[in-house]
Design a protein around this motif. Sequence first.
Motif, mmCIF file in Angstrom:
data_model
loop_
_atom_site.group_PDB
_atom_site.id
_atom_site.type_symbol
_atom_site.label_atom_id
_atom_site.label_comp_id
_atom_site.label_asym_id
_atom_site.label_seq_id
_atom_site.Cartn_x
_atom_site.Cartn_y
_atom_site.Cartn_z
ATOM 1 N N ASP A 12 -13.909 4.281 5.962
ATOM 2 C CA ASP A 12 -12.872 4.280 4.927
ATOM 3 C C ASP A 12 -12.363 2.856 4.766
ATOM 4 O OD1 ASP A 12 -12.314 7.235 4.295
ATOM 5 O OD2 ASP A 12 -12.248 7.204 6.493
ATOM 6 N N TYR A 13 -11.999 2.520 3.543
ATOM 7 C CA TYR A 13 -11.516 1.171 3.237
ATOM 8 C C TYR A 13 -10.145 1.260 2.585
ATOM 9 C CZ TYR A 13 -16.388 -0.018 4.043
ATOM 10 O OH TYR A 13 -17.626 -0.164 4.617
ATOM 11 N N ILE A 14 -9.238 0.410 3.037
ATOM 12 C CA ILE A 14 -7.913 0.302 2.428
ATOM 13 C C ILE A 14 -7.727 -1.128 1.970
ATOM 14 C CG2 ILE A 14 -5.418 0.396 2.806
ATOM 15 C CD1 ILE A 14 -5.909 2.545 4.927
ATOM 16 N N SER A 15 -7.551 -1.309 0.683
ATOM 17 C CA SER A 15 -7.245 -2.619 0.100
ATOM 18 C C SER A 15 -5.805 -2.546 -0.406
ATOM 19 C CB SER A 15 -8.207 -2.939 -1.048
ATOM 20 O OG SER A 15 -9.511 -3.107 -0.568
ATOM 21 N N ALA A 16 -4.875 -2.951 0.431
ATOM 22 C CA ALA A 16 -3.452 -2.810 0.118
ATOM 23 C C ALA A 16 -2.997 -3.817 -0.935
ATOM 24 C CB ALA A 16 -2.637 -2.989 1.387
ATOM 25 N N TYR A 17 -2.086 -3.371 -1.748
ATOM 26 C CA TYR A 17 -1.402 -4.216 -2.733
ATOM 27 C C TYR A 17 -2.315 -4.714 -3.845
ATOM 28 C CZ TYR A 17 1.571 -4.187 1.386
ATOM 29 O OH TYR A 17 2.279 -3.803 2.487
ATOM 30 N N THR A 18 -3.363 -3.984 -4.154
ATOM 31 C CA THR A 18 -4.277 -4.410 -5.215
ATOM 32 C C THR A 18 -3.996 -3.727 -6.544
ATOM 33 O OG1 THR A 18 -5.924 -2.766 -4.556
ATOM 34 C CG2 THR A 18 -6.135 -4.984 -3.613
#
Length: 141
Positions: A31-37
Amino acid sequence: MKRIVVASHGSMAEGMKNTIELFAGHDNDVDYISAYTKKNDDLNETIDKLFSSFNDDDKVIIFTDLKGGSVNQRLTVKAQNNQNIFIIYGFNLPVVIEAILTKEEITQEYIKNLIQIGKDSLGTIDFSKNESKNDDEDFFN
């Protein structure tokens, strides 16, 4: 089951996804989390949804970009009472690929070894050693 999470500020996690899939394939439980995008994304909601997908017997390795960064802090708070979740901050590509491809049991000892692999994969090329050689064959020796 082994689960891997790559989480970062900005698009770093998504960039890692592309490279990880190139080396490790597309059939990995990552799983990937790209915060604040995205403007209306709520990091806490994203984390809650992710954690609700974990089973009690899952062993989870979470890679975050910065120790003490907001992504690391929120994941740490959420994971703090779960002995099957391990958080590694300051990750690099070789360590994530190793974690994805390993068949070893995920334990605290394995996590320590994984961190050492990450440290060992960081280095510099010393051009001064081969000043007189211009032979591609000797480059990796």
